[in-house]
Design an enzyme around this catalytic site. Structure first.
Site, PDB file in Angstrom:
ATOM      1  N   LEU A 246      -4.969  18.397 -12.414  1.00 54.06           N
ATOM      2  CA  LEU A 246      -4.031  19.260 -12.369  1.00 54.06           C
ATOM      3  C   LEU A 246      -3.443  19.172 -10.945  1.00 54.06           C
ATOM      4  CD1 LEU A 246      -2.217  21.813 -13.437  1.00 54.06           C
ATOM      5  CD2 LEU A 246      -4.072  23.292 -12.362  1.00 54.06           C
ATOM      6  N   TYR A 247      -3.917  19.007 -10.051  1.00 52.07           N
ATOM      7  CA  TYR A 247      -3.501  18.847  -8.635  1.00 52.07           C
ATOM      8  C   TYR A 247      -2.714  17.613  -8.662  1.00 52.07           C
ATOM      9  CZ  TYR A 247      -3.202  16.829  -3.917  1.00 52.07           C
ATOM     10  OH  TYR A 247      -2.690  16.229  -2.686  1.00 52.07           O
ATOM     11  N   ALA A 248      -2.846  16.278  -9.262  1.00 50.81           N
ATOM     12  CA  ALA A 248      -2.172  15.435  -9.533  1.00 50.81           C
ATOM     13  C   ALA A 248      -0.790  15.643 -10.364  1.00 50.81           C
ATOM     14  CB  ALA A 248      -2.838  14.064 -10.134  1.00 50.81           C
TER      15      ALA A 248
END
Length: 470
Positions: A246-248
């Site tokens: 999700l960060y990416a």
């Protein structure tokens, strides 16, 4: 020594001078005195409510917004004067840069470098508790000592951003504020959307519609956008549509959002894909930092291996090299072509993205071996299979584009960079290394403190994890 609890932010120490009555004195004496005292008491309690730490409000995104609005209402011109003093470049032709995430790892180093070379700098940070805020406060105190004003507030506070752009015509924004960490996204996904997506939109909205003229924006993307890409080394021309975390995904979303604001509003935008940045004043959640702490404490460290027993490797990039890349991106950024207030753009605006890495992937096992040598302590290793948490096994930056267009040439080896980090760590936390390590490292005894010594080690240890992500 305990870390300072306040930065050079707006303070309420002289609140009484803003609350003096201005009435004519014609009210009935008893009633007027009672009403006046009740009003003062109510305002005083309101000030305390907004400014003192509160266990519920401090976890709410709206807390910083309400507090910053109160600051603006009370201080008005005084607050703006502090912004102008910090933003005015002392050298002719210098930049005036708003740095978001200024109390963060990269933000602090970039702010200091800009100030040192004669640029005007104003910082913005919300001091969130992703890792111990004591380290962030110490970084902010270092900035304050160098004359950098750091405003405390949230990127999603539109009124605060409007006030900042109204206070001074910044030529550039260096946007480094973000919710970091790949694994934490599994525990707190909404915080990533709030900071990395909504916060970025809020900043671009303010830059396009509240600033006059609109500034050029340089912002932090991440090597994580390459996700499941199999081409190596990672090039800006490779696919970035298969994020592994999700960060990416939020960082990739930021790149698409940047395209929209460039296309519609003519904002000059430069994205920088950082590759595992490390060094002094770094993040306690990163592997090199937490490994150092646990090795010295005699605790086991967890070293991940890839499927089939392969090694996990990272393109570790020293903070000094990254700072040079950030400043080069600012220096080569062209002016935005949009008109103030979100008016029509006069023509196409600059839109760029660059890798900022070291070009030399190093297995995490070698990172541990270097730390063992520098610390004079053998690590107790626990090798386990990397869990399916969004982290990737390997990163490798192709920086030929940044070299050609920015003059970016990373020059710090992992061994040299870790030596500088250990020097800082030993000094900051007041650590005593084994005699064998101290004898081999006389420079440690001569290291001067930057912004003070120890304090906060236990706090940082409680917040850290073993992330090796970018």
């Amino acid at each position: 020594m305990a870390p300072p609890e306040k930065t050079k932010t707006v303070k309420l120490e002289r609140y009484g001078s803003y609350l003096r009555p201005g009435g004519s004195g014609r009210l009935a004496p008893a009633a007027s005195k009672l009403l006046f005292r009740a009003t003062l008491l109510a305002l005083f309690l309101l000030l305390l409510f907004f400014t003192l730490p509160h266990p519920i409000l401090s976890r709410s995104p709206s807390f910083s917004s309400r507090r910053s609005l109160l600051f603006s209402a009370l201080y008005g011109g005084g607050w703006e004067a502090a912004i102008r003093r910090s933003a005015e470049p002392p050298r002719g032709g210098g930049l005036s840069v708003l740095v978001t995430g200024a109390a963060g790892f990269i933000g602090t180093h970039c702010s200091l470098a800009l100030k040192e070379r004669g640029d005007g700098v104003v910082g913005l940070d919300n001091f969130n508790a992703y890792y111990a805020t004591s380290l962030k406060r110490r970084r902010a105190a270092l900035l304050s000592a160098r004359g950098v004003f750091v405003a405390e507030g949230d990127l999603n506070d539109g009124a605060l951003l409007a006030a900042l752009f109204r206070a001074f015509p910044f030529t550039h924004v260096l946007h480094l504020a973000a919710q970091a960490g790949v694994r934490y996204a599994m525990r707190s996904p909404q915080s990533y959307v709030h900071s990395n997506v909504a916060g970025f939109v809020s900043l671009l909205e303010a830059a396009a519609k509240r600033a006059d003229p609109p500034p050029a924006v340089v912002w932090a993307s991440s090597s994580s956008v390459y996700g499941l890409n199999e081409g190596r080394p990672f090039s800006e021309a490779h696919r970035t549509d298969r994020p592994a975390s999700l960060y990416a995904a939020t960082k990739k979303a930021g790149e698409e959002i940047a395209h929209v604001y460039n296309h519609i509003y003519g904002l000059s935008l430069t994205g920088l894909r950082f590759f595992t940045v490390y060094g002094p004043w770094g993040r306690p959640d990163m592997a090199y930092f937490s490994f150092t702490r646990d090795i010295l404490a005699g605790k086991h460290i967890t070293v991940f291996e890839a499927a089939g027993g392969g090694e996990v490797a990272r393109d570790f990039t020293f903070i000094g090299d990254v700072v040079e890349g950030c400043l080069a991106a600012l220096d080569t950024a062209e002016r935005s072509t949009g008109a103030g207030g979100g008016g029509a753009k006069s023509g196409p605006a600059q839109l760029r993205v660059y890798n900022l890495g070291n070009t030399s992937p190093v297995p995490v096992t070698k990172l541990v071996a270097i730390l063992e040598s520098l610390l004079g302590v053998k690590a107790k290793k626990r090798v386990v299979r990397m869990p399916a948490n969004g982290d990737v096994f390997f990163t490798h930056a192709n920086v030929s584009l940044a070299r050609r267009e920015l003059g970016y040439r990373p020059a710090t080896s992992l061994a040299a960079g870790l030596r500088k980090f250990v020097d800082w760590y030993v000094d900051y936390y007041g650590v005593r290394l084994p005699a064998t390590a101290a004898a081999a490292r006389p420079s440690l005894a001569k290291t001067k403190r930057a912004g003070g010594g120890g304090g906060g080690a236990a706090e940082d240890a409680a917040e850290s994890s073993l992330s090796v992500s970018a």
